[in-house]
Structures are given as structure tokens and as C-alpha cells.
Design an enzyme around this catalytic site. Structure first.
Site, PDB file in Angstrom:
ATOM      1  N   SER A 177       0.745  -1.155   0.001  1.00 15.15           N
ATOM      2  CA  SER A 177      -0.064  -0.037  -0.018  1.00 15.15           C
ATOM      3  C   SER A 177       1.024   1.146   0.083  1.00 15.15           C
ATOM      4  O   SER A 177       1.654   1.610  -0.859  1.00 15.15           O
ATOM      5  CB  SER A 177      -0.912  -0.044   1.193  1.00 15.15           C
ATOM      6  N   GLU A 239      -8.944  -5.730  -6.151  1.00 21.22           N
ATOM      7  CA  GLU A 239      -8.872  -3.984  -5.995  1.00 21.22           C
ATOM      8  C   GLU A 239      -9.275  -3.264  -6.742  1.00 21.22           C
ATOM      9  O   GLU A 239      -9.288  -2.078  -6.557  1.00 21.22           O
ATOM     10  CB  GLU A 239      -7.182  -3.828  -5.592  1.00 21.22           C
ATOM     11  N   HIS A 292      -7.394  -5.474  -1.155  1.00 15.47           N
ATOM     12  CA  HIS A 292      -6.416  -4.762  -0.560  1.00 15.47           C
ATOM     13  C   HIS A 292      -5.967  -5.335   0.797  1.00 15.47           C
ATOM     14  O   HIS A 292      -4.462  -5.371   0.893  1.00 15.47           O
ATOM     15  CB  HIS A 292      -6.741  -3.523  -0.401  1.00 15.47           C
TER      16      HIS A 292
END
Length: 321
Positions: A177, A239, A292
Site C-alpha cells: 500500500s 482491488e 487490498h
């Protein structure tokens, strides 16, 4: 694929629960769980003014003449544990797994929370000229990545080199991330800091995809040799799904749709694969069925394999975008 993170989480939980079983528990009171084969200390950085919790796992074996490989793991409060467990466990059966012993260094914060959202948002985002509309409304401070990297390069790496015999030519950086964004920023602005870069679900969307400006400058820079360096870009297949919405406006305004994580990661991988800037080898993997959150765990498995596993097999698996 969904079975992997479930089994992985179960193994991790079992390991942590067993780590602190001792005679101290005889009175029936709960004790703080600790992870075996790992140490930690808090370090105050002169570069950032922050305190970091550094976790380290060292192989039990003697180092090879050139020293151990070392992987630096961002968001260490969360990701140090699965990565260190994988490296230690899999390297014990090297003949079957192909995983070699390595040092694992987690970079986290002195908190009981999984993440220090405020500190990581500042440390892991690039110093863009304009930070007025980055797309992250929750973070009061952003753009401190260069100060953070000064800490890693000038303070942390020398400390680790004193603790254990490491191979300075076999160092990896792994982040998920915002950590994936920092990994790309490091490659594009300090490309010789590491030899292996592993970016899981990188936040390419941040600040109107500012990282692509750095990518362009990196590709246009004077030539330097990255022929022995490699990058792995990963993203979860879920995602960029289509969440439930009642109208087109609501659908288009969801973070999943705005950020276009899968498209952005795949397109960046494709550009880098085609151009092969400075001799860099780039690989891409779509983690089918992962969102995610779960892509962080499966990405940890892939990161270990990519860095110290059977690279020839991995190469054939993920080389196409």
C-alpha cells in the site's frame, strides 16, 4: 487461492501463541505473547525526529562468506511477523523450498496498534511540490519519504551491519500500500539503495499519480547499471472490482473505482518491462481473488520467494503483465 491466507493466518497465530509458554504462566495469568527468534528495540532518528520500533530476525546458521541477504520490511508492526516466520520456517527445508536463510528487518512504530496511520502517511509518501490535494484527507502530514529514507540509509543500515554479517549486494525493500509507494519512490530516486524492490498494491493513485512523474524522471536519467536489480509489482484482483451501488454517480465515486489499482499497477509494470530502464528487470503478478487486505498476506509469501527463493521458477510464473 483464498485458502492460503487462512492457513497462513492460522500458522502465524499458533506460532505467536506458543512463543511465550513458560513457567511464568503457572499462576494462570495471561502473559504478553512474544515472537521467537526475534529481537526489537526503539530507535530515535535524527533524520525524522521520530522514534521507530525496529524488529530483527537472524538466521540460526553461520553466515556465508559474503554475508546474509537482508530484507527490510515496511509497516513492521504488521508485516515483520509473517515475513520472518516464512523466511525462518521455509529456509529450514531449503532443499525442498529453495528458500535460503536471510535477515529480516521490520521498520515499525512504538505502538500497540497494527499501524501508526499518522506517522506512516508522512514517512511513506514522496515530497511532492504540491500536497494540497493528495487524495488522503485523513493524514495531517505527508511527503516525508526522503527524511525517512535518510534514516534507513544513514542510521538503520549501519546499525544492522554491526549486528549481523550481511551482504550489502543482496538487500531488498518490501512494502504494501503506502509501503509499496515508498518502495517505488526509493527505486525511482535512489535506485542503488537496494538490489530487489517488492511493491505490493502500491498506492499509485496518491497525489494524482505523482509517482509516475518520478518514474519518468528515473527513465530519463543518465545511465547507471541496474542489470542486477529487479522489481516485483503485485496487486489484488479484487482491488478494482465493482462494489454494490444504487446509481452511476455513487459507483464512480467509490475509492475502489477512483484509484484504479489494478490498471495502474499493470500499466506501470508494462511500461517498465518494455523499456527495461538502466537494465532493470520488472515482474508483475495479479493476485487473483485477493482484496487490498488479503493481498498483503499473500504478497508476503511472494516477496520471500521472489527475493531468496527459486528465482528461475518464479521468473517464468510472473514475467508477463
Amino acid at each position: 487461492m483464498k485458502l492460503i491466507p487462512i492457513l497462513f493466518a492460522g500458522l502465524l497465530l499458533s506460532w505467536v501463541m506458543q512463543a511465550h509458554a513458560s513457567s511464568d504462566d503457572a499462576d494462570g495469568t495471561w502473559q504478553e505473547a512474544r515472537v521467537p527468534l526475534a529481537q526489537q528495540r526503539d530507535i530515535r532518528s535524527t533524520a525524522t525526529g521520530k522514534t521507530y520500533r525496529i524488529l530483527i530476525s537472524k538466521p540460526a546458521s553461520e553466515p556465508p562468506p559474503e554475508g546474509f541477504p537482508v530484507i527490510y520490511v515496511l509497516d513492521g508492526n504488521v508485516l515483520f511477523y509473517p515475513v520472518s516466520m516464512l523466511v525462518h520456517g521455509q529456509s529450514q527445508r531449503r532443499e525442498a523450498t529453495g528458500i535460503t536463510p536471510a535477515v529480516v528487518v521490520g521498520i515499525g512504530y512504538p505502538t500497540q496498534k497494527m499501524l501508526d496511520e499518522v506517522s506512516r502517511a508522512e514517512d511513506l509518501t514522496p515530497p511532492a511540490p504540491d500536497l494540497s490535494d493528495t487524495g488522503d484527507q485523513r493524514a495531517p502530514r505527508q511527503g516525508g519519504a526522503d527524511r525517512f529514507l535518510d534514516f534507513v540509509e544513514q542510521e538503520l543500515k549501519p546499525l544492522i551491519a554491526k549486528e549481523v554479517n550481511i551482504n550489502p549486494q543482496q538487500q531488498a525493500l518490501f512494502g504494501h500500500s503506502y509501503g509499496g509507494l515508498l518502495t517505488l519512490h526509493t527505486l525511482f530516486t535512489r535506485p542503488q539503495a537496494f538490489q530487489v524492490y517488492i511493491a505490493s498494491s502500491p498506492s499509485i493513485w496518491w497525489n494524482k499519480q505523482f509517482i509516475l512523474t518520478e518514474q519518468q524522471a528515473f527513465m530519463a536519467a543518465s545511465s547507471f547499471d541496474l542489470s542486477h536489480s529487479r522489481l516485483l509489482l503485485m496487486v489484488g484482483g479484487l482491488e478494482q472490482g465493482r462494489p454494490v451501488a444504487t446509481d452511476a454517480t455513487a459507483l464512480s465515486n467509490t475509492p475502489t473505482q477512483r484509484r484504479q489499482m489494478v490498471d495502474a499497477t499493470r500499466e506501470l509494470a508494462s511500461r517498465l518491462q518494455q523499456a527495461k530502464p538502466h537494465g532493470l528487470s520488472t515482474f508483475y503478478q495479479l493476485q487473483v481473488g485477493e482484496n487490498h487486505g488479503t493481498a498483503m498476506w499473500t504478497g508476503s509469501i511472494r516477496a520471500v520467494e521472489f527475493f531468496i527463493g527459486r528465482f528461475d521458477k518464479f521468473n517464468a510464473e510472473v514475467s508477463q503483465p
